[in-house]
Structures are given as structure tokens and as C-alpha cells.
Design an enzyme around this catalytic site. Sequence first.
Site, PDB file in Angstrom:
ATOM      1  N   ASP A 122       0.854  -1.184   0.000  1.00  0.00           N
ATOM      2  CA  ASP A 122       0.000   0.000   0.000  1.00  0.00           C
ATOM      3  C   ASP A 122       0.890   1.233   0.000  1.00  0.00           C
ATOM      4  O   ASP A 122       1.796   1.365   0.825  1.00  0.00           O
ATOM      5  CB  ASP A 122      -0.898   0.000   1.248  1.00  0.00           C
ATOM      6  CG  ASP A 122      -1.979   1.066   1.177  1.00  0.00           C
ATOM      7  OD1 ASP A 122      -2.457   1.353   0.070  1.00  0.00           O
ATOM      8  OD2 ASP A 122      -2.355   1.599   2.233  1.00  0.00           O
ATOM      9  N   HIS A 129      -3.850  14.127   0.514  1.00  0.00           N
ATOM     10  CA  HIS A 129      -4.150  13.291   1.677  1.00  0.00           C
ATOM     11  C   HIS A 129      -3.016  13.357   2.696  1.00  0.00           C
ATOM     12  O   HIS A 129      -3.260  13.538   3.906  1.00  0.00           O
ATOM     13  CB  HIS A 129      -4.364  11.839   1.228  1.00  0.00           C
ATOM     14  CG  HIS A 129      -4.516  10.878   2.368  1.00  0.00           C
ATOM     15  ND1 HIS A 129      -5.600  10.894   3.217  1.00  0.00           N
ATOM     16  CD2 HIS A 129      -3.708   9.862   2.814  1.00  0.00           C
ATOM     17  CE1 HIS A 129      -5.468   9.936   4.124  1.00  0.00           C
ATOM     18  NE2 HIS A 129      -4.323   9.309   3.896  1.00  0.00           N
ATOM     19  N   ARG A 138       0.633  16.291  13.032  1.00  0.00           N
ATOM     20  CA  ARG A 138       1.950  16.886  13.283  1.00  0.00           C
ATOM     21  C   ARG A 138       1.824  18.402  13.232  1.00  0.00           C
ATOM     22  O   ARG A 138       0.787  18.973  13.532  1.00  0.00           O
ATOM     23  CB  ARG A 138       2.967  16.367  12.243  1.00  0.00           C
ATOM     24  CG  ARG A 138       3.363  14.908  12.459  1.00  0.00           C
ATOM     25  CD  ARG A 138       4.531  14.529  11.547  1.00  0.00           C
ATOM     26  NE  ARG A 138       4.191  14.645  10.137  1.00  0.00           N
ATOM     27  CZ  ARG A 138       3.574  13.684   9.437  1.00  0.00           C
ATOM     28  NH1 ARG A 138       3.254  12.549  10.028  1.00  0.00           N
ATOM     29  NH2 ARG A 138       3.278  13.864   8.168  1.00  0.00           N
ATOM     30  N   GLU A 195     -10.661   3.923   3.160  1.00  0.00           N
ATOM     31  CA  GLU A 195      -9.723   4.694   2.357  1.00  0.00           C
ATOM     32  C   GLU A 195     -10.032   4.430   0.895  1.00  0.00           C
ATOM     33  O   GLU A 195     -10.001   3.282   0.438  1.00  0.00           O
ATOM     34  CB  GLU A 195      -8.266   4.329   2.681  1.00  0.00           C
ATOM     35  CG  GLU A 195      -7.852   4.805   4.069  1.00  0.00           C
ATOM     36  CD  GLU A 195      -6.358   4.688   4.336  1.00  0.00           C
ATOM     37  OE1 GLU A 195      -5.886   5.376   5.254  1.00  0.00           O
ATOM     38  OE2 GLU A 195      -5.679   3.903   3.634  1.00  0.00           O
ATOM     39  N   LYS A 249      -4.672  -1.674  10.228  1.00  0.00           N
ATOM     40  CA  LYS A 249      -4.924  -1.817   8.792  1.00  0.00           C
ATOM     41  C   LYS A 249      -5.152  -3.259   8.340  1.00  0.00           C
ATOM     42  O   LYS A 249      -5.883  -3.501   7.387  1.00  0.00           O
ATOM     43  CB  LYS A 249      -3.714  -1.286   8.013  1.00  0.00           C
ATOM     44  CG  LYS A 249      -3.444   0.183   8.194  1.00  0.00           C
ATOM     45  CD  LYS A 249      -4.240   0.996   7.198  1.00  0.00           C
ATOM     46  CE  LYS A 249      -3.746   2.415   7.156  1.00  0.00           C
ATOM     47  NZ  LYS A 249      -4.457   3.220   6.169  1.00  0.00           N
TER      48      LYS A 249
END
Length: 411
Positions: A122, A129, A138, A195, A249
Amino acid sequence: MATLKTWVSVPKNSDFSIYNLPFGIFSLKDDAPRAGMAIGEQILDLAAISDLGLLEVSATYFRQKTLNDFIALGKKITNKVRLDIQRMLVSENSPLKNHPEVFALQKDATMHLPVHVGDYTDFYSSIEHATNVGKMFRDPENALLPNWRHIPVGYHGRASSIVVSGTNIHRPLGQVKPNNEELPSFKPSKNLDFELEMGFIVGKSTELGERISTKNAAEHIFGLVLFNDWSARDIQKWEYVPLGPFLGKNFASSMSPWIVALEALEPFKVQGPEQQPEVLSYLKYEGANNYDIQLEVGMSAQNSDETVISKSNFKYMYWNMMQQLAHHTVNGCNVNVGDVMASGTISGKDESSFGSLLEISWGGKKPFKLKDGSERTFIEDNDTVTMRGFAEKDGKRVGFGEVSGTIVPNK
């Protein structure tokens, strides 16, 4: 793209036009899975057509539960099969007109995962994004990490949990640690997300130590699928430092059942965004290597109408598939037929084109409404998420159908 007219009935705006003819694996009732090709609302049984002596490929390749061995024959053969079928569906004297038994209705068929996925990678290739996520987690002034504009960032996912569209997804459990709690706790994920991605299927294997260049990468890409990389954001947030995605995930990814051949998408190629600073030589490429594929995400609560919550486009990708494959193999990593490589979340420049709920609800801070009046920030039990995609130019459409999944309570 030449104008083609088929004698098969194809509804207007069908994803599966005469220009498409994607490959998949289907079964009818208690029959064994086998290879098929979509046209309109029907499926062509490739094994049955081969049995009639109308294809140069043995029916053995089409009577398997995956397309891997067929794809491994190489593009010279697989492309010829597609074009031979296309000619038969256009010709007024087509031998298929006398053999209705080679057609089946899609509504009567069960679709299966089209390939055995040996490995799954992936990527993280949408600058919009990555910027949004960086702003949330952040410093908003330095949203992108220093390496992001230099390499197509990626990670190795879990191939065993890739499932075909329509498969229910169990809500994952794991460790979560809210900011206001000192210690983590074990519980079902509350911040379950989708996603919006596209994936490509590797169509040509390489040996260990061999590298694929951006120039010949297309030879190694059989075709594309829609891909939903489900994500548990609360599990992900606690575990991802320092090694990246794991249990947040790997519980499930959903894939559309029809593989659209790369060649069918040739007319929809467009230039990608300008890459600054200049990339290293092995990542440089010539020509247009992005694809103008319109994408949308629909979401619905149980027994309610769907709400379209995102409209995006594959053309937004900062890093294209050729660069992804070149980077993946530049260290000598080998790839195999059937491997899946996903794009990473595809987000556009404005809120209507964000490709995840993390962005749409901005980390849960901005609830949105569904058609039944209920509010969402993340996915609740019995919610269904459906992604669709198609390319269209001069009235000619090549689409992917859909990839759909419903979240069910954890076991």
C-alpha cells in the site's frame, strides 16, 4: 479511440462497455468458479468460448479459481484474448450469436476474488491526503515529512485479509489509548474508517535482484481495480510509531471483482502534477502516466438510502503507478503475478474530494449527516460503504463497477 458498436445489449452509461471488457472470476449456483468477462449486464464464459475453438488459449486456463495462470501467459496473449472477444462482440457474423449458453447474467453470478494475492503493498501517494494527515497529527506548517516529495512512501500490508466486494467486515478490536487516559485499553475500534484507493495487479514476475524501470513498468501491470483499505484510526494512532501500519490496517481490505486491463484505460491518460523538487533519475518518466478516473464514495446506514460523501479522481495522484513499481523494485525486490499494489488514499484539493472519513470529519471534529438524518464522524455497525469509479471521454465509458462492504459487530 475508434467508435465500436456491439450487437449485445449494453445499457447506457454501463461501466462494462464494448471498450472495457474486464476480466473476473465468477460462479453460477453450485458450479466451480471460472474466468469471465463483463459486457453490459452479462458475463461471457471464457472457458465455454474456448471450448468452441474460438480462442487460442486452452480452456484449462479459464477453468481455474483465479486468473493468475492466465495473466502469467503474458500481455501478448491476454491482450489478444480481449481483442478477439471484442471483435466477436462487434461482428454481425459473430459465431457467439449462435451460442447463447456462453452468456450469463451478472445478477445470477457470484463474484470471487479474481487473483490469488501473494503480496500486497500500500502506497501513500496523494499529496493532498498526506498533507491533511500531517496537519492533523503533526505541525500544520510542516505537514509533509522531509522524504515525502522524494520517494513514493509505502508499506507491506496483509494479503490474506484482502476480500472481494460484498464481503462483510467485522469491526476490529485492539489497543486504543485516548489522549486523556494514561494507559491503553482493549476494545472494539470506535474510529473505523475507509480509504478510497485504486489498486493495480502485477502481470509479469521478476527475479530477485531485477529492477523495473518507469519506462517498462506498464509491461508489468495487468490491470486496475477499486480498493478500500479499511482503517481503524484509534488502533492505528496508538501503534504506528515507530514502525507504521499494523493491526489498524491488516484486518481487512476490499477489492472490486473486475480487473480493467491497463490497455482499456490508455485513452484516459493525463499528465500528473508537477513534481518539485526534481526526482532522482530512476523515478523520472516520460509522457502522461496518470489516469483520469472519476471516483465516488457512498455511505448508508442499515435500511436507508445511500449518501454520496466524496467525489475524487485518480488523476490527482502525486506519484504514479510507474514510479511506484520502479521504486518498489529499485533495491532488487522481486514481484509476482497477482501481487496487488494500492495507491493509498486518493484525495483532491477540496473537502468534497477527500478520500477518508479521517479527513471528511477532520479527525472526528466535524460530524456530517446521512440521508436518514443520522450523523457520522466514523463508520458505525451495519453501515455500508460503496466505492465506484469510471473513465469517460467522447461518450465512451470504461468503468470498474463497485467495491462495497458492510461493517458488522466484532465476533
